[in-house]
Design a protein around this motif. Sequence first.
Motif, PDB file in Angstrom:
ATOM      1  N   TYR A  48       0.829  -1.207   0.000  1.00  0.00           N
ATOM      2  CA  TYR A  48       0.000   0.000   0.000  1.00  0.00           C
ATOM      3  C   TYR A  48       0.864   1.259   0.000  1.00  0.00           C
ATOM      4  O   TYR A  48       1.981   1.264   0.505  1.00  0.00           O
ATOM      5  N   LYS A  49       0.310   2.324  -0.540  1.00  0.00           N
ATOM      6  CA  LYS A  49       0.941   3.642  -0.559  1.00  0.00           C
ATOM      7  C   LYS A  49       0.115   4.593   0.313  1.00  0.00           C
ATOM      8  O   LYS A  49      -1.089   4.392   0.494  1.00  0.00           O
ATOM      9  N   VAL A  50       0.754   5.635   0.798  1.00  0.00           N
ATOM     10  CA  VAL A  50       0.047   6.619   1.615  1.00  0.00           C
ATOM     11  C   VAL A  50      -0.919   7.405   0.735  1.00  0.00           C
ATOM     12  O   VAL A  50      -0.542   7.916  -0.319  1.00  0.00           O
ATOM     13  N   VAL A  51      -2.172   7.499   1.202  1.00  0.00           N
ATOM     14  CA  VAL A  51      -3.180   8.312   0.516  1.00  0.00           C
ATOM     15  C   VAL A  51      -3.252   9.680   1.198  1.00  0.00           C
ATOM     16  O   VAL A  51      -3.164  10.710   0.548  1.00  0.00           O
ATOM     17  N   THR A  52      -3.396   9.677   2.525  1.00  0.00           N
ATOM     18  CA  THR A  52      -3.466  10.931   3.269  1.00  0.00           C
ATOM     19  C   THR A  52      -3.172  10.691   4.749  1.00  0.00           C
ATOM     20  O   THR A  52      -3.149   9.541   5.201  1.00  0.00           O
ATOM     21  N   LEU A  53      -2.961  11.777   5.462  1.00  0.00           N
ATOM     22  CA  LEU A  53      -2.675  11.738   6.891  1.00  0.00           C
ATOM     23  C   LEU A  53      -3.661  12.647   7.603  1.00  0.00           C
ATOM     24  O   LEU A  53      -4.134  13.619   7.022  1.00  0.00           O
ATOM     25  N   SER A  54      -3.945  12.352   8.857  1.00  0.00           N
ATOM     26  CA  SER A  54      -4.818  13.238   9.625  1.00  0.00           C
ATOM     27  C   SER A  54      -4.445  13.195  11.103  1.00  0.00           C
ATOM     28  O   SER A  54      -3.858  12.225  11.583  1.00  0.00           O
ATOM     29  N   ILE A  55      -4.803  14.273  11.792  1.00  0.00           N
ATOM     30  CA  ILE A  55      -4.573  14.388  13.227  1.00  0.00           C
ATOM     31  C   ILE A  55      -5.880  14.806  13.874  1.00  0.00           C
ATOM     32  O   ILE A  55      -6.566  15.703  13.373  1.00  0.00           O
ATOM     33  N   ASN A  56      -6.226  14.152  14.966  1.00  0.00           N
ATOM     34  CA  ASN A  56      -7.400  14.531  15.739  1.00  0.00           C
ATOM     35  C   ASN A  56      -6.897  15.044  17.085  1.00  0.00           C
ATOM     36  O   ASN A  56      -6.580  14.257  17.977  1.00  0.00           O
ATOM     37  N   LYS A  57      -6.783  16.358  17.197  1.00  0.00           N
ATOM     38  CA  LYS A  57      -6.243  16.959  18.424  1.00  0.00           C
ATOM     39  C   LYS A  57      -7.140  16.675  19.628  1.00  0.00           C
ATOM     40  O   LYS A  57      -6.636  16.489  20.728  1.00  0.00           O
ATOM     41  N   LYS A  58      -8.432  16.650  19.405  1.00  0.00           N
ATOM     42  CA  LYS A  58      -9.371  16.411  20.503  1.00  0.00           C
ATOM     43  C   LYS A  58      -9.160  15.032  21.131  1.00  0.00           C
ATOM     44  O   LYS A  58      -9.164  14.881  22.340  1.00  0.00           O
ATOM     45  N   LEU A  59      -8.953  14.018  20.295  1.00  0.00           N
ATOM     46  CA  LEU A  59      -8.736  12.658  20.785  1.00  0.00           C
ATOM     47  C   LEU A  59      -7.259  12.351  21.020  1.00  0.00           C
ATOM     48  O   LEU A  59      -6.928  11.323  21.605  1.00  0.00           O
ATOM     49  N   GLY A  60      -6.375  13.225  20.534  1.00  0.00           N
ATOM     50  CA  GLY A  60      -4.938  12.995  20.678  1.00  0.00           C
ATOM     51  C   GLY A  60      -4.458  11.814  19.853  1.00  0.00           C
ATOM     52  O   GLY A  60      -3.608  11.045  20.284  1.00  0.00           O
TER      53      GLY A  60
END
Length: 163
Positions: A48-60
């Motif tokens: 697999y290749k990276v599609v996207t990244l995300s961060i959820n600051k509320k949940l850490g």
Amino acid sequence: MKKLTYIIMAGMVAILYACGDSANNNNAGTINARASLPDSLKFTALGYKVVTLSINKKLGTMSTLYGNKQALDNAIAGADDVKAGEAFALITWKQQDDDRWFGAKIPGNLQSVEMIKTAADASGKVAIAYTHLEGKNLSPIADTLHNAERIKYIFDQKPSVMP
């Protein structure tokens, strides 16, 4: 002039001493075992290749969405329909402080792995298989209450622009 030379030399010695202080950087070059995926997942073999990244600051937490070539190509093309042969894996980690960079966060304990695979059924309609695994041991989650919501969330992710 001599005084300036001594000041510059003292500054260079201080810089060299700071760079050579391995006591504060004793983990440099080591693998982040807390964030590592279990061998049982055989994730590397999927290619697999990276599609996207995300961060959820509320949940850490921080997540990486991976996809196979077809999934990545369809995401980049902005395709609205799901095609047979797509495969995604959304991996989520708890964030932890990076010991090497003040203020930085890195992946910590593995939280979950969500996998989607699509295939054409006998009538040619695309069927979606969703699997949700949680924790370091990747225990399967049998609760299907939010599956449709999670599938939609994964398919709605926009790919990151990469060179």
